[in-house]
Design an enzyme around this catalytic site. Structure first.
Site, PDB file in Angstrom:
ATOM      1  N   GLU A 226       0.882  -1.175   0.000  1.00  0.00           N
ATOM      2  CA  GLU A 226       0.000   0.000   0.000  1.00  0.00           C
ATOM      3  C   GLU A 226       0.912   1.215   0.000  1.00  0.00           C
ATOM      4  O   GLU A 226       1.516   1.542   1.023  1.00  0.00           O
ATOM      5  CB  GLU A 226      -0.896  -0.001   1.249  1.00  0.00           C
ATOM      6  N   CYS A 260      -2.399   9.327   2.753  1.00  0.00           N
ATOM      7  CA  CYS A 260      -2.075   8.710   1.463  1.00  0.00           C
ATOM      8  C   CYS A 260      -3.207   8.907   0.474  1.00  0.00           C
ATOM      9  O   CYS A 260      -2.997   9.411  -0.632  1.00  0.00           O
ATOM     10  CB  CYS A 260      -1.785   7.230   1.682  1.00  0.00           C
TER      11      CYS A 260
HETATM   12  P1  NAD Z   1       8.599   4.826   4.277  1.00  0.00           P
HETATM   13  O1  NAD Z   1       8.476   4.004   3.067  1.00  0.00           O
HETATM   14  O2  NAD Z   1       9.779   5.712   4.399  1.00  0.00           O
HETATM   15  O3  NAD Z   1       8.611   3.903   5.589  1.00  0.00           O
HETATM   16  C1  NAD Z   1       7.569   3.003   5.854  1.00  0.00           C
HETATM   17  C2  NAD Z   1       8.083   1.889   6.755  1.00  0.00           C
HETATM   18  O4  NAD Z   1       9.061   1.123   6.043  1.00  0.00           O
HETATM   19  C3  NAD Z   1       8.774   2.376   8.005  1.00  0.00           C
HETATM   20  O5  NAD Z   1       8.422   1.533   9.073  1.00  0.00           O
HETATM   21  C4  NAD Z   1      10.258   2.226   7.673  1.00  0.00           C
HETATM   22  O6  NAD Z   1      11.089   2.038   8.801  1.00  0.00           O
HETATM   23  C5  NAD Z   1      10.232   0.963   6.833  1.00  0.00           C
HETATM   24  N1  NAD Z   1      11.369   0.788   5.916  1.00  0.00           N
HETATM   25  C6  NAD Z   1      12.167   1.741   5.367  1.00  0.00           C
HETATM   26  N2  NAD Z   1      13.092   1.159   4.559  1.00  0.00           N
HETATM   27  C7  NAD Z   1      12.864  -0.168   4.597  1.00  0.00           C
HETATM   28  C8  NAD Z   1      13.464  -1.299   3.961  1.00  0.00           C
HETATM   29  N3  NAD Z   1      14.494  -1.175   3.114  1.00  0.00           N
HETATM   30  N4  NAD Z   1      12.958  -2.533   4.216  1.00  0.00           N
HETATM   31  C9  NAD Z   1      11.917  -2.685   5.044  1.00  0.00           C
HETATM   32  N5  NAD Z   1      11.307  -1.662   5.679  1.00  0.00           N
HETATM   33  C10 NAD Z   1      11.765  -0.412   5.453  1.00  0.00           C
HETATM   34  O7  NAD Z   1       7.230   5.655   4.388  1.00  0.00           O
HETATM   35  P2  NAD Z   1       6.811   6.717   5.483  1.00  0.00           P
HETATM   36  O8  NAD Z   1       7.570   7.975   5.246  1.00  0.00           O
HETATM   37  O9  NAD Z   1       6.856   6.096   6.822  1.00  0.00           O
HETATM   38  O10 NAD Z   1       5.263   6.924   5.102  1.00  0.00           O
HETATM   39  C11 NAD Z   1       4.814   7.837   4.139  1.00  0.00           C
HETATM   40  C12 NAD Z   1       4.475   7.114   2.853  1.00  0.00           C
HETATM   41  O11 NAD Z   1       3.528   6.080   3.081  1.00  0.00           O
HETATM   42  C13 NAD Z   1       3.812   8.045   1.852  1.00  0.00           C
HETATM   43  O12 NAD Z   1       4.324   7.794   0.576  1.00  0.00           O
HETATM   44  C14 NAD Z   1       2.335   7.632   1.920  1.00  0.00           C
HETATM   45  O13 NAD Z   1       1.577   7.938   0.766  1.00  0.00           O
HETATM   46  C15 NAD Z   1       2.462   6.170   2.144  1.00  0.00           C
HETATM   47  N6  NAD Z   1       1.242   5.606   2.716  1.00  0.00           N
HETATM   48  C16 NAD Z   1       0.451   4.809   1.941  1.00  0.00           C
HETATM   49  C17 NAD Z   1      -0.737   4.311   2.458  1.00  0.00           C
HETATM   50  C18 NAD Z   1      -1.673   3.447   1.651  1.00  0.00           C
HETATM   51  O14 NAD Z   1      -2.572   2.865   2.222  1.00  0.00           O
HETATM   52  N7  NAD Z   1      -1.498   3.347   0.348  1.00  0.00           N
HETATM   53  C19 NAD Z   1      -1.094   4.615   3.771  1.00  0.00           C
HETATM   54  C20 NAD Z   1      -0.254   5.425   4.511  1.00  0.00           C
HETATM   55  C21 NAD Z   1       0.923   5.917   3.987  1.00  0.00           C
END
Ligand code: NAD
Length: 529
Positions: A226, A260
Site C-alpha cells: 500500500e 495517502c
Molecule cells: P517509508 O516508506 O519511508 O517507511 C515506511 C516503513 O518502512 C517504516 O516503518 C520504515 O522504517 C520501513 N522501511 C524503510 N526502509 C525499509 C526497507 N528497506 N525494508 C523494510 N522496511 C523499510 O514511508 P513513510 O515515510 O513512513 O510513510 C509515508 C508514505 O507512506 C507516503 O508515501 C504515503 O503515501 C504512504 N502511505 C500509503 C498508504 C496506503 O494505504 N497506500 C497509507 C499510509 C501511507
C-alpha cells in the site's frame, strides 16, 4: 491522562532480536492456528472494548508522538481502528468457514470441492507514521483473525503508537509469541522481510515498496504493498462548489496533509474555476494551525523537520517556475514565504520546524514537482481544464494510481470518469473516506501498490485458499486416464460435442458416445498388455 506503554516496548530491536522474535512467532503460530475462529473473535472483541475504554489515552499518545491534531488522532486512528476491530471480528469467522461446493462443467460432475482457508504462517507487517495506530491495526487484525502470527514493525518515528497497539492486543489475550512488535528503522524492516516470514504487508512509500517487492521476489514470498499517491480531484462545472471546496480542503489538509488517500492535484472545469477558487481560498484561509494538543487545532505540525523541508522545497520549486500562492493560513509565530509575518503566539510544542502553512497553488504546470511527485504535506496545486476529457487525461498523467475523486451532481458523468480514471478507488463528492470503511477493499494501481487491504479482499490476503477436491465415486476410472487410442479419442470427442457444440441437436449427437464411455470405461479394469 498520561499514556502508559512499557518503556522497553518502543526501544530499537537488533537484528538478532528480530531473528529471535521470528523463531518465537513460528513456534507460537501453530497453536494459535488451532484456536477456533470464535475464540480469536472473542479476543478481537476484547481488544475493541479495551481500546474503547482507553480511547482518549491512545489518542493523546498519538498526538504527543506525531504532533498531529488530537481530533485527527481520535477521529481517525482511534475510531476507525474500533470499526476495523468490530468488522474483522464479525466477518472473519464467516470468511474462514469451509463449505463443500459443486464443480461446474460436465467433466467434473462427480467431483466436489471444499475450500479451506489456511493461515499463511508468520506475516511481517511494516507500517508508516502517518496513521501510526490505525494503519498497523488494519493489517494486524485480519492477519491474527485468520490464525497467523505477526511480526509488526512500526515506523521509527512512531514506535510508541505501535507498542501501544501491541500492548492492547496482548491485554486482550493475543499470546505474546503470536504478536511481536519489533522497533527500529529501515534496517530492522529489512531484517523482518528477510527473517523467514511467509508474507509481508507493507504500507509506506513507493521507493521502499519497490525494495520490499524485490526482496520478497528473491524469497518467493508474497507481499501486499500500500504505497503513495498523487490523487486527482476533478471538479466539474455543475458541482456544488461550496461542498467541493470544503471537502477538498478537509481531505487535503487534515492530518497536516499527510494522508495517502487524499487529493493532491485538483482539476477544475473552466466554467467553475473562479467560483471554486474563491470558495477553496475561504475554506483554507480559516484553517486553525497550531499545537496538535489543543482540541480546537485543525492542523498540527508535520511529523518532523525533514518532511516539512521536502514540502517547502516542492513549494519553492513551483513558485520558481511561475506558480502563485492563492490561499494559505497563518502559522502561529512563524513568518512564512507565503503569508509574511503572522499574528498568533508561537507553537510551544517544540515542533516549530515541522510547521508548514496550508497552501493552495495556482498557475501550476506539469513540469513542477508538485505535479510529478507525491506531495505528502499541506500543499495543493489547482489547475483549470477545458472539460472532463482534459481532466481525465491530466489526472492519469502520473505514475501513481491510489485513488481519485469526482465532484459533480451528474452521476452519469461521474461514472464515466470513474471508468476512465487509473485509480484504485474513485469517490464521488468526497475523497479519502474509503480508508475509513473496514468492509470495503482498497488498494492502489500503478506505482501506488499491489494487493488490497480491508474487506473480504483484506482477509483473503492473509490466507492460503486450499481447494480440497473430492471424488464421489472412488473405484470408477476417470475417462481421461491412460488407455489412449481411437476409442479414447472418440469418447473425448463425444464429451466435447455434448458440452460445446453450437446447437442443441449437435450437442445431443454427442450423447451416445458419452453413454458408451460410461458403460465401457467406468471400471478399474487392468490395462490389457
Ligand atoms: P517509508 O516508506 O519511508 O517507511 C515506511 C516503513 O518502512 C517504516 O516503518 C520504515 O522504517 C520501513 N522501511 C524503510 N526502509 C525499509 C526497507 N528497506 N525494508 C523494510 N522496511 C523499510 O514511508 P513513510 O515515510 O513512513 O510513510 C509515508 C508514505 O507512506 C507516503 O508515501 C504515503 O503515501 C504512504 N502511505 C500509503 C498508504 C496506503 O494505504 N497506500 C497509507 C499510509 C501511507
Amino acid at each position: 491522562m498520561q499514556a502508559t506503554t512499557h518503556p522497553d516496548a518502543s526501544a530499537p530491536t537488533t537484528n538478532s532480536m528480530v531473528a529471535g522474535a521470528m523463531r518465537a512467532a513460528r513456534a507460537a503460530q501453530a497453536s494459535w492456528a488451532e484456536t477456533s475462529p470464535a475464540e480469536r473473535t472473542r479476543i478481537l472483541r476484547r481488544f475493541h472494548d479495551i481500546l474503547y475504554r482507553r480511547r482518549h489515552e491512545v489518542a493523546e499518545l498519538i498526538t504527543a508522538e506525531s504532533g498531529k491534531a488530537y481530533t485527527d488522532a481520535f477521529g481517525v486512528d482511534v475510531l476507525v481502528s474500533l470499526d476495523s476491530a468490530r468488522w474483522t471480528a464479525k466477518a472473519a469467522p464467516r470468511f474462514l468457514r469451509s463449505r463443500w461446493q459443486r464443480v461446474d462443467g460436465l467433466m467434473f460432475l462427480r467431483k466436489r470441492v471444499r475450500l479451506e482457508r489456511r493461515p499463511l504462517g508468520v506475516i511481517g507487517v511494516i507500517s508508516p507514521w502517518n496513521y501510526p495506530f490505525f494503519l498497523p491495526a488494519a493489517c494486524v487484525l485480519p492477519a491474527l483473525a485468520c490464525g497467523n502470527a505477526v511480526l509488526l514493525k512500526p515506523s521509527e518515528f512512531t514506535p510508541r503508537a505501535g507498542a501501544m497497539l501491541g500492548e492492547l492486543l496482548h491485554g486482550a489475550g493475543v499470546p505474546a509469541g503470536v504478536l511481536q512488535v519489533v522497533q527500529g528503522d529501515g534496517m530492522v524492516g529489512d531484517a523482518v522481510v528477510r527473517s523467514g516470514v511467509d508474507k509481508v504487508i507493507f504500507t509506506g512509500s513507493a521507493r521502499v515498496g519497490r525494495l520490499i517487492a524485490a526482496a520478497c521476489a528473491e524469497r518467493m514470498i508474497g507481499c501486499s504493498l500500500e504505497l503513495g499517491g498523487s490523487d486527482a480531484a476533478i471538479v466539474l462545472a455543475d458541482a456544488d462548489l461550496q461542498h467541493a471546496a470544503d471537502g477538498i480542503a478537509w481531505t487535503r489538509f487534515a492530518n497536516a496533509g499527510q494522508t495517502c488517500v487524499a487529493p493532491k492535484r485538483v482539476f477544475v472545469e473552466a466554467g467553475a474555476y473562479d467560483a471554486f477558487i474563491g470558495a477553496l481560498s475561504a475554506s483554507v484561509t480559516s484553517i486553525r494551525v497550531g499545537d496538535g494538543r489543543n482540541p480546537a487545532t485543525e492542523m498540527g505540525p508535520m511529523i518532523h523537520a525533514d518532511a516539512a523541508a521536502l514540502v517547502r522545497a516542492q513549494r519553492e520549486d513551483a513558485l520558481a517556475r511561475g506558480a502563485r500562492v492563492i490561499a494559505t493560513a497563518p502559522v502561529p509565530g512563524k513568518p512564512d514565504v507565503a503569508t509574511g509575518p503572522s499574528g498568533p503566539a508561537p507553537v510551544e510544542d517544540g515542533r516549530g520546524d515541522a510547521q508548514v502553512a496550508p497552501t493552495v497553488l495556482v498557475d501550476v504546470t506539469d513540469d513542477m514537482r508538485v505535479m510529478r511527485e507525491e506531495t505528502f504535506g499541506p500543499l495543493l496545486p489547482v489547475t483549470r481544464v477545458a472539460d472532463l476529457d482534459e481532466a481525465i487525461a491530466r489526472a492519469n498523467a502520473t505514475p501513481f494510481g491510489l485513488s481519485a475523486s469526482v465532484w459533480t451532481r451528474d452521476r452519469a458523468r461521474a461514472l464515466e470518469a470513474a471508468r476512465r480514471l487509473e485509480a484504485g478507488t474513485v469517490m464521488f463528492n468526497d475523497a479519502t473516506s474509503v480508508v475509513g470503511m473496514p468492509s470495503v477493499p482498497y488498494g492502489g494501481v500503478k506505482a501506488s501498490g499491489m494487493g488490497m487491504l480491508h474487506g473480504v479482499a483484506g482477509l483473503e490476503a492473509c490466507v492460503q485458499t486450499l481447494p480440497v477436491v473430492d471424488d464421489r465415486f472412488v473405484g470408477w476410472r476417470q475417462p481421461w486416464w491412460f488407455r489412449y487410442g481411437d476409442r479414447h479419442l472418440a469418447h473425448l470427442e463425444a464429451f466435447g460435442q455434448f458440452a460445446h457444440a453450437p446447437s442443441l441437436m449437435a450437442r445431443l449427437r454427442g450423447l451416445p458416445g458419452i453413454i458408451g464411455m460410461l458403460l465401457h470405461r467406468n471400471r478399474n479394469e487392468r490395462k490389457s498388455p
